[in-house]
Scaffold this motif. Structure first.
Motif, short mmCIF file in Angstrom:
data_model
loop_
_atom_site.label_atom_id
_atom_site.label_comp_id
_atom_site.label_asym_id
_atom_site.label_seq_id
_atom_site.Cartn_x
_atom_site.Cartn_y
_atom_site.Cartn_z
N GLU A 8 -3.06 -4.08 -16.08
CA GLU A 8 -3.12 -4.22 -17.73
C GLU A 8 -3.89 -2.35 -18.61
O GLU A 8 -3.25 -1.77 -19.63
N ARG A 9 -3.85 -2.25 -17.18
CA ARG A 9 -3.82 -0.45 -18.54
C ARG A 9 -2.38 0.64 -17.95
O ARG A 9 -1.80 1.04 -18.80
N MET A 10 -1.37 -0.28 -16.66
CA MET A 10 0.10 0.48 -17.10
C MET A 10 0.36 0.07 -18.66
O MET A 10 1.13 0.90 -18.67
N PRO A 51 -0.39 0.35 -6.51
CA PRO A 51 0.18 -0.96 -5.44
C PRO A 51 0.86 -2.15 -6.48
O PRO A 51 1.16 -2.70 -5.87
N ALA A 52 -0.26 -1.96 -7.47
CA ALA A 52 0.46 -3.46 -8.51
C ALA A 52 0.77 -2.71 -9.92
O ALA A 52 -0.33 -1.45 -10.25
N PHE A 86 13.63 4.45 -6.61
CA PHE A 86 13.00 2.89 -6.67
C PHE A 86 11.61 3.51 -6.12
O PHE A 86 10.44 2.88 -6.31
N GLN A 87 11.09 5.05 -5.97
CA GLN A 87 10.29 4.92 -5.44
C GLN A 87 9.04 4.75 -6.98
O GLN A 87 7.40 4.48 -6.17
N GLY A 88 9.25 4.62 -7.91
CA GLY A 88 7.94 4.55 -8.86
C GLY A 88 7.64 2.61 -8.72
O GLY A 88 6.61 2.13 -9.60
N GLY A 89 8.26 1.83 -7.41
CA GLY A 89 8.33 0.23 -7.98
C GLY A 89 6.64 0.08 -7.22
O GLY A 89 6.05 0.86 -6.77
N ARG A 90 6.08 -0.84 -7.35
CA ARG A 90 5.15 -1.97 -7.21
C ARG A 90 5.15 -2.92 -7.60
O ARG A 90 6.26 -3.47 -7.91
N LYS A 91 4.52 -4.26 -7.09
CA LYS A 91 4.29 -5.40 -6.60
C LYS A 91 4.37 -5.35 -8.49
O LYS A 91 3.29 -4.86 -9.35
N SER A 125 0.94 -1.08 0.15
CA SER A 125 0.04 -0.18 -0.03
C SER A 125 0.87 1.10 0.02
O SER A 125 1.17 2.31 -0.34
N VAL A 126 2.04 1.25 0.47
CA VAL A 126 3.13 2.35 0.74
C VAL A 126 3.24 2.80 -0.84
O VAL A 126 3.87 4.15 -1.37
N CYS A 127 3.39 1.71 -2.18
CA CYS A 127 3.60 1.67 -3.09
C CYS A 127 2.82 3.04 -3.96
O CYS A 127 1.78 3.59 -4.00
#
Length: 237
Positions: free
Chosen positions: A144-146, A140-141, A212-217, A134-136
């Protein structure tokens, strides 16, 4: 800057006697090197509290896992500024500039590139263990849209700019198949999202991960492709 100086003094007990703005590599975030006595840190001024929070929380989580990232030392009350460990000026992108420009990488440059890739699974798998997704930021993940955002960015900002003729219907079919393949392998793994040589610092011959602040699952293959096929890298096969 005054708040960064106050944060430096509060954390170190020293006054910041020298400040220098660092290259932000196109980011809206501003970076400064602050020095006082024999202490040097990097101060960060962000434009988004949520983005800052993502970096701070991720950095502390990764450090607890033994992953080489800059240590976050202190944060202002409003969360908009913080100071972190100074990793120096040896950016991987700069250290392999001879190979990138000539197309022939030295054994030292190849060693640095291999070492960065060897450490990638550590942040992807070990870094994901116990991570509060949830901090991403901003999501958070990966979804498909991305995937479609990225594929359409390629189409409109690269492919169309070349002037090449192509069938947009067939290209869209390929995009849909690629999207489906990516979404099959989500897993509980951390996707760096912007894994490239500009976001790796080298200290004592060891790579450290930054930005890496734009990272996520998300799928692990994305980061491998991002690194290997980054613009103008000219990495050897």
């Amino acid at each position: 800057m005054d708040q960064l100086k106050d944060l430096f003094e509060s954390y170190t007990g020293q006054k910041a006697t020298d400040t220098e703005e660092l290259n932000s590599s196109g980011s809206n975030r501003r970076y400064f090197r602050l020095r006082g006595g024999n202490i040097s840190v990097v101060g960060v001024v962000g434009t988004s509290r949520d983005e800052n929070n993502a970096f701070i929380k991720l950095a502390r989580h990764f450090a607890d896992k033994g992953i080489k990232v800059p240590k976050v030392l202190a944060v202002t009350e409003d969360g908009m500024r913080y100071i972190q460990e100074d990793l120096g000026d040896d950016q991987l992108y700069k250290l392999v500039s001879h190979g990138r420009e000539s197309g022939e990488y030295s054994s030292y440059e190849c060693m640095l590139l291999r070492r960065a890739m060897e450490l990638l699974p550590k942040i992807q798998f070990k870094g994901a263990q116990g991570l509060d997704w949830s901090v991403c930021y901003p999501e958070p993940a990966f979804n498909e849209r991305m995937v479609m955002f990225d594929l359409n960015y390629f189409k409109y900002c690269f492919l169309k700019a070349t002037g090449l003729e192509f069938n947009e219907v067939l290209l869209q079919d390929d995009f849909e198949r690629l999207k489906d393949d990516l979404m099959k392998d989500m897993g509980d793994t951390f996707m760096y999202r912007d894994f490239q040589a500009r976001n790796i610092m080298v200290k004592d011959s060891e790579p450290y991960f930054i930005d890496f602040q734009g990272g996520r699952k998300g799928p692990i293959y994305y980061d491998v492709a991002s690194f290997v096929w980054q613009a103008r890298s000219r990495y050897p096969c």
